[in-house]
Design a protein around this motif. Structure first.
Motif, PDB file in Angstrom:
ATOM      1  N   ASN A 547       0.817  -1.215   0.000  1.00 51.15           N
ATOM      2  CA  ASN A 547       0.000   0.000   0.000  1.00 51.15           C
ATOM      3  C   ASN A 547       0.854   1.269   0.000  1.00 51.15           C
ATOM      4  O   ASN A 547       0.352   2.362   0.269  1.00 51.15           O
ATOM      5  N   ALA A 548       2.139   1.125  -0.303  1.00 49.97           N
ATOM      6  CA  ALA A 548       3.021   2.289  -0.408  1.00 49.97           C
ATOM      7  C   ALA A 548       2.816   2.966  -1.762  1.00 49.97           C
ATOM      8  O   ALA A 548       2.515   2.312  -2.761  1.00 49.97           O
ATOM      9  N   MET A 549       2.966   4.271  -1.796  1.00 49.41           N
ATOM     10  CA  MET A 549       2.822   5.023  -3.047  1.00 49.41           C
ATOM     11  C   MET A 549       3.928   4.630  -4.028  1.00 49.41           C
ATOM     12  O   MET A 549       5.098   4.591  -3.677  1.00 49.41           O
ATOM     13  N   GLU A 550       3.547   4.368  -5.273  1.00 46.28           N
ATOM     14  CA  GLU A 550       4.532   4.066  -6.315  1.00 46.28           C
ATOM     15  C   GLU A 550       4.564   5.148  -7.390  1.00 46.28           C
ATOM     16  O   GLU A 550       5.551   5.287  -8.099  1.00 46.28           O
ATOM     17  N   THR A 551       3.453   5.895  -7.517  1.00 48.79           N
ATOM     18  CA  THR A 551       3.407   6.987  -8.500  1.00 48.79           C
ATOM     19  C   THR A 551       2.796   8.226  -7.867  1.00 48.79           C
ATOM     20  O   THR A 551       1.720   8.159  -7.259  1.00 48.79           O
ATOM     21  N   LEU A 552       3.483   9.354  -8.016  1.00 50.36           N
ATOM     22  CA  LEU A 552       2.986  10.648  -7.546  1.00 50.36           C
ATOM     23  C   LEU A 552       2.503  11.432  -8.763  1.00 50.36           C
ATOM     24  O   LEU A 552       3.277  11.727  -9.677  1.00 50.36           O
ATOM     25  N   LEU A 553       1.207  11.742  -8.781  1.00 46.04           N
ATOM     26  CA  LEU A 553       0.618  12.550  -9.850  1.00 46.04           C
ATOM     27  C   LEU A 553       0.406  13.964  -9.322  1.00 46.04           C
ATOM     28  O   LEU A 553      -0.157  14.147  -8.229  1.00 46.04           O
ATOM     29  N   VAL A 554       0.844  14.942 -10.089  1.00 47.42           N
ATOM     30  CA  VAL A 554       0.797  16.339  -9.634  1.00 47.42           C
ATOM     31  C   VAL A 554       0.083  17.193 -10.678  1.00 47.42           C
ATOM     32  O   VAL A 554       0.354  17.087 -11.881  1.00 47.42           O
ATOM     33  N   HIS A 555      -0.835  18.052 -10.228  1.00 46.60           N
ATOM     34  CA  HIS A 555      -1.533  18.965 -11.134  1.00 46.60           C
ATOM     35  C   HIS A 555      -0.517  19.911 -11.788  1.00 46.60           C
ATOM     36  O   HIS A 555       0.435  20.374 -11.158  1.00 46.60           O
ATOM     37  N   LYS A 556      -0.753  20.245 -13.063  1.00 47.72           N
ATOM     38  CA  LYS A 556       0.200  21.047 -13.841  1.00 47.72           C
ATOM     39  C   LYS A 556       0.471  22.421 -13.218  1.00 47.72           C
ATOM     40  O   LYS A 556       1.574  22.977 -13.368  1.00 47.72           O
ATOM     41  N   ASP A 557      -0.538  22.987 -12.513  1.00 50.34           N
ATOM     42  CA  ASP A 557      -0.338  24.331 -11.929  1.00 50.34           C
ATOM     43  C   ASP A 557       0.743  24.338 -10.850  1.00 50.34           C
ATOM     44  O   ASP A 557       1.367  25.384 -10.588  1.00 50.34           O
ATOM     45  N   LEU A 558       0.977  23.174 -10.218  1.00 48.65           N
ATOM     46  CA  LEU A 558       2.000  23.097  -9.165  1.00 48.65           C
ATOM     47  C   LEU A 558       3.410  23.149  -9.739  1.00 48.65           C
ATOM     48  O   LEU A 558       4.362  23.427  -9.007  1.00 48.65           O
ATOM     49  N   LEU A 559       3.540  22.868 -11.035  1.00 51.21           N
ATOM     50  CA  LEU A 559       4.842  23.016 -11.680  1.00 51.21           C
ATOM     51  C   LEU A 559       5.197  24.500 -11.783  1.00 51.21           C
ATOM     52  O   LEU A 559       6.342  24.900 -11.536  1.00 51.21           O
ATOM     53  N   VAL A 560       4.196  25.314 -12.089  1.00 52.24           N
ATOM     54  CA  VAL A 560       4.404  26.760 -12.231  1.00 52.24           C
ATOM     55  C   VAL A 560       4.585  27.421 -10.874  1.00 52.24           C
ATOM     56  O   VAL A 560       5.457  28.290 -10.690  1.00 52.24           O
ATOM     57  N   ASN A 594      10.941   3.807 -16.982  1.00 52.50           N
ATOM     58  CA  ASN A 594      10.774   2.895 -18.117  1.00 52.50           C
ATOM     59  C   ASN A 594       9.309   2.581 -18.374  1.00 52.50           C
ATOM     60  O   ASN A 594       8.891   2.362 -19.508  1.00 52.50           O
ATOM     61  N   THR A 595       8.523   2.544 -17.297  1.00 55.43           N
ATOM     62  CA  THR A 595       7.101   2.238 -17.413  1.00 55.43           C
ATOM     63  C   THR A 595       6.363   2.806 -16.212  1.00 55.43           C
ATOM     64  O   THR A 595       6.938   2.948 -15.131  1.00 55.43           O
ATOM     65  N   PHE A 596       5.096   3.144 -16.411  1.00 58.67           N
ATOM     66  CA  PHE A 596       4.278   3.608 -15.287  1.00 58.67           C
ATOM     67  C   PHE A 596       3.761   2.436 -14.460  1.00 58.67           C
ATOM     68  O   PHE A 596       3.451   2.595 -13.288  1.00 58.67           O
ATOM     69  N   HIS A 597       3.618   1.271 -15.087  1.00 55.63           N
ATOM     70  CA  HIS A 597       3.083   0.096 -14.384  1.00 55.63           C
ATOM     71  C   HIS A 597       4.232  -0.655 -13.716  1.00 55.63           C
ATOM     72  O   HIS A 597       4.700  -1.687 -14.186  1.00 55.63           O
ATOM     73  N   HIS A 598       4.694  -0.101 -12.599  1.00 55.12           N
ATOM     74  CA  HIS A 598       5.849  -0.703 -11.922  1.00 55.12           C
ATOM     75  C   HIS A 598       5.716  -0.537 -10.412  1.00 55.12           C
ATOM     76  O   HIS A 598       5.428   0.558  -9.922  1.00 55.12           O
ATOM     77  N   GLU A 599       5.915  -1.637  -9.689  1.00 56.00           N
ATOM     78  CA  GLU A 599       5.899  -1.617  -8.229  1.00 56.00           C
ATOM     79  C   GLU A 599       7.341  -1.668  -7.736  1.00 56.00           C
ATOM     80  O   GLU A 599       8.012  -2.693  -7.855  1.00 56.00           O
ATOM     81  N   TYR A 600       7.839  -0.559  -7.185  1.00 55.92           N
ATOM     82  CA  TYR A 600       9.237  -0.478  -6.765  1.00 55.92           C
ATOM     83  C   TYR A 600       9.500  -1.288  -5.504  1.00 55.92           C
ATOM     84  O   TYR A 600      10.553  -1.910  -5.365  1.00 55.92           O
ATOM     85  N   ASN A 601       8.581  -1.242  -4.541  1.00 53.93           N
ATOM     86  CA  ASN A 601       8.780  -1.920  -3.251  1.00 53.93           C
ATOM     87  C   ASN A 601      10.039  -1.432  -2.545  1.00 53.93           C
ATOM     88  O   ASN A 601      10.673  -2.177  -1.797  1.00 53.93           O
ATOM     89  N   SER A 602      10.419  -0.213  -2.798  1.00 55.69           N
ATOM     90  CA  SER A 602      11.631   0.349  -2.190  1.00 55.69           C
ATOM     91  C   SER A 602      11.494   1.868  -2.168  1.00 55.69           C
ATOM     92  O   SER A 602      10.467   2.420  -2.578  1.00 55.69           O
ATOM     93  N   LYS A 603      12.550   2.529  -1.709  1.00 56.53           N
ATOM     94  CA  LYS A 603      12.523   3.996  -1.674  1.00 56.53           C
ATOM     95  C   LYS A 603      12.729   4.552  -3.081  1.00 56.53           C
ATOM     96  O   LYS A 603      13.794   5.068  -3.440  1.00 56.53           O
ATOM     97  N   ALA A 604      11.698   4.423  -3.884  1.00 58.90           N
ATOM     98  CA  ALA A 604      11.719   4.921  -5.258  1.00 58.90           C
ATOM     99  C   ALA A 604      10.280   5.100  -5.714  1.00 58.90           C
ATOM    100  O   ALA A 604       9.385   4.388  -5.254  1.00 58.90           O
ATOM    101  N   CYS A 605      10.056   6.063  -6.595  1.00 58.59           N
ATOM    102  CA  CYS A 605       8.714   6.234  -7.151  1.00 58.59           C
ATOM    103  C   CYS A 605       8.788   7.024  -8.450  1.00 58.59           C
ATOM    104  O   CYS A 605       9.803   7.638  -8.776  1.00 58.59           O
ATOM    105  N   THR A 606       7.681   6.988  -9.186  1.00 63.58           N
ATOM    106  CA  THR A 606       7.563   7.718 -10.440  1.00 63.58           C
ATOM    107  C   THR A 606       6.784   9.003 -10.194  1.00 63.58           C
ATOM    108  O   THR A 606       5.850   9.029  -9.390  1.00 63.58           O
TER     109      THR A 606
END
Length: 725
Positions: A547-560, A594-606
């Motif tokens: 249940n650990a986060m593997e992908t962080l999705l961020v709204h485009k306005d937060l880039l600005v 390399n791919t969005f469909h990936h479970e790192y199971n470690s201190k790593a994320c997309t």
């Protein structure tokens, strides 16, 4: 590699025997395709340096088919109306041997392999000089990488009708009496390291293979099986049957040459045998040392678990509660022994170079053991799950129907190298009244063994230790997956590949627990300080968790606005390796995913940027695993839109994905987190291991065409306000 097949690492010289049922088709013609596949295996083994010796049957059958055809072509219509005289078997053998070897030579030539023919008779082996010369000739051929092909010279054999079906019983007093015994004799005479007898069935069964109650015997133990096996019909062709093969195998094995009886119909079976896979039936003189005579097989283990579960269900609620309390105390009392075995597993894993995430899941600490014991106690204090009245209806006057909760029966759970999972699963099975079969990851072998011993030792004699069975070899799983008459539910915890493999191999219902590709979407209306805390917790609290986060999705306005950079900085400071999606490339400096469909199971994320909440939802549906998703936002409408549209087992608003857990949900424990939609979804606790049954109480009512029944269908549970009858 199966532990009982470890000896194959030292195998150099192999005798392979193909029986008539393998060599020929049902119509008696030669099975060219099947033989070609077998010869390709022999060529591969020959090129790998194995000494291959082939013993073949089929000459009589092939010759009979050919002579019958020629006789029919040369006969008049009147001749065909007359009673047909059986063809001379010796003539059939002479004609068939010629055709058989012509085919063999052609097949081997196509594979650039040289073969050689050696025809022998029973009388030949009575001569010591012949035996010496035979050995020298075979050694010379093998040195030249030629494959010697042996067959009994039936055309000139002096034994009584060796080609007739009953000859094995009429004249079995010689040195060999069929090609199975010839193969065994050659294996011993030529000092082979292994004999493989190919048959038309998978190996030796406890009874006739056609009988659904018969079970494949993986390792033959003479003291256990010799008098316990009943044989079916002999082979559809040829002289012998499984009885003859077993006799030959026992003779060879107890003379020092291991034997495997396997199917010649299954692709690559010979190579599988030499790779140490659990194929067919093994005969070995030391088998009794590997497998205790009184050891039960997978089927017996499943049946025993079912019987024990019924005894468990017969106990009172307080008695079942006490079992769990005893289990908790046993875990704490044996903490030192548990840690000793777990430390050994962790040390072995580190030496083997396993990744950090696997070792983290594998390791137990004293605090973890105490926490497990406490969770078992909490489970014991929960409301009794068995026998709960979920619905009570008056069908008619004096006729009351109840819908009650009850155990599923027997569970088969395949789980990863996580010893704490064994404790949770076992305690849930006890609380829900189910029998249990467990197969954990090999890396946690010692930890699982000691935990299983500790837990089962706490079970009372009235239930029995066989309530919970621990499988030690993955080769036992295929046989268990066939037991849809005994096992009621399979729960595979692991990858989508594992879940798919098990689903395709069984008729038993499967509750899928697959990849944990969890997302956190940070909306433009998010409180950034809250988002930092949630994102950091979701990734770093326990990176190896599903249940650990593997992908962080961020709204485009937060880039600005710089919000993305702040989130990334928090993660990097905690040592999280970040990988970018296409839209992040260039905006932040880290490696491309390399791919969005990936479970790192470690201190790593997309990390990826999306335009809005709908694009975040689309991304989750495209690349997620339907596990747990989170939105961080102060916009109520956006949050509700996300919660209602995301099709995952758990969906959160402004809370870490790490909350998706049976204990945190108040379920006591969990057998896993189901991403299926049928029966149970999300964290599966006691409720997910129960089903229902209907109990009807009457006063002598009969249907009789519904003429005398006045149906009321009154809901008694709601109107009475209690579960009592």
């Amino acid at each position: 590699m199966d532990p009982t097949r470890a000896f194959v690492k030292n195998v150099k010289r192999v005798v392979v025997k193909v029986g008539t049922a393998v060599v020929t088709r049902d119509d008696g013609r030669l099975a060219v395709g099947r033989l070609g596949a077998i010869f390709e295996q022999l060529e591969k083994l020959n090129s790998r340096g194995f000494d291959i010796i082939l013993v073949t049957s089929g000459a009589v059958g092939a010759g009979r088919q050919r002579l019958k055809y020629r006789k029919m072509i040369n006969s008049s219509f009147a001749d065909l109306q007359k009673p047909q005289v059986e063809l001379d078997g010796k003539a059939c053998a002479a004609v068939g041997q010629n055709g058989l070897m012509a085919l063999y030579d052609t097949l081997f030539s196509q594979l650039d392999v040289t073969s050689s023919q050696l025809l022998v008779t029973d009388n030949d082996f009575k001569n010591a000089d012949f035996r010496m010369q035979l050995s020298q000739t075979v050694d010379s051929l093998l040195d030249l990488r030629s494959i010697p092909i042996f067959n009994e010279n039936d055309a000139i054999s002096t034994r009584r009708a060796p080609y007739e079906e009953k000859s094995v019983f009429q004249d079995s007093s010689g040195i060999f009496w069929d090609n199975d015994s010839l193969a065994a004799l050659l294996a011993m005479e030529l000092k082979a390291d292994l004999l493989v007898l190919l048959s038309d069935v998978d190996g030796l069964y406890s009874g006739p293979p056609s009988d659904p109650r018969s079970k494949l015997i993986h390792t033959y133990v003479k003291q256990k099986h010799q008098k316990a096996i009943s044989f079916g019909d002999k082979s559809r062709m040829g002289r012998g049957g499984m009885d003859a093969k077993v006799k030959a195998a026992v003779n060879a094995a107890y003379s020092g040459t291991p034997v495997v009886i396997a199917s010649g119909y299954v692709p690559n079976n010979i190579i599988k045998v030499l790779n140490g896979e659990r194929v067919g039936t093994l005969f070995h003189k030391d088998a009794h040392m590997w497998i205790p005579v009184n050891e039960i097989g997978p089927h017996e283990m499943a049946v025993s678990a079912r019987e024990a579960s019924r005894r468990l269900q017969a106990l009172t609620s307080e008695e079942r509660k006490q079992i769990l309390l005893d289990v908790a105390s046993a875990l704490e009392a044996n903490e030192q022994f548990i840690m000793l075995e777990n430390d050994a597993d962790v040390e072995t894993a580190n030496e083997a170079g396993y990744d950090e995430a696997l070792v983290a899941r594998l390791a137990l600490k004293p605090s973890k053991i105490r926490a497990l014991a406490e969770s078992v106690r909490k489970l014991a204090e929960m409301e009794e799950p068995i026998g709960q009245v979920l619905k009570r209806t008056e069908l008619a006057e004096g006729l009351v129907l109840e819908k009650k909760s009850c155990p599923l029966g027997v569970l088969l759970i395949v789980f990863e190298s996580r010893p704490d999972a064994l404790v949770q699963i076992a305690s849930l099975a006890i609380r829900s009244g189910n029998g249990l079969l467990l197969k954990g990851g090999k890396e946690a072998k010692r930890s699982n063994a000691i935990l299983h011993k500790v837990i089962t030792s706490a079970l009372p004699e009235t239930v029995g230790t066989k309530l919970i069975g621990l499988l030690t070899s993955r080769e036992e799983i295929p046989e268990l997956l066939k037991l849809d008459d005994v096992i009621d539910l399979v729960i595979p915890r692991g990858s989508n590949k594992l879940v798919s493999q098990i689903k395709s191999a069984t008729k038993i219902p499967v509750l899928g627990h697959s990849d944990g590709i969890c997302h956190v979407y940070v909306d433009k209306a998010a409180n950034l300080e809250m988002a930092k805390k949630i994102v950091l917790d979701a990734k770093t609290d326990y990176p190896a968790a599903c249940n650990a986060m593997e992908t962080l999705l961020v709204h485009k306005d937060l880039l600005v606005s710089g919000g993305l950079q702040e989130l990334v900085k928090e993660l990097e400071q905690e040592g999280v390796a970040l990988f970018s999606g296409p839209r992040v490339n260039g905006a932040v400096n880290f490696s491309k995913a390399n791919t969005f469909h990936h479970e790192y199971n470690s201190k790593a994320c997309t990390v990826e940027i999306v335009n809005n909440v709908d694009e975040a939802i689309e991304h989750i549906h495209s690349y997620g695993s339907s596990h747990t998703e989170c939105i961080v936002t102060d916009n109520h409408d956006v949050a509700e839109h996300f919660l209602s549209r995301v099709d995952s087992a758990a969906v959160f608003h402004n809370a870490s994905t790490r909350f998706c857990d049976g204990a945190r949900f108040g379920l006591g424990a969990e057998v896993g987190i189901s991403t299926s939609k049928i029966h149970a979804r999300g964290p599966v606790g006691v409720e997910g291991l129960l089903t229902t049954r209907w109990v009807l109480r009457g006063e002598g009512q009969v249907v009789e065409g519904d003429k005398g029944v006045v149906y009321t269908h009154k809901d008694l549970l709601t109107s009475n306000g209690s579960n009592g009858y």
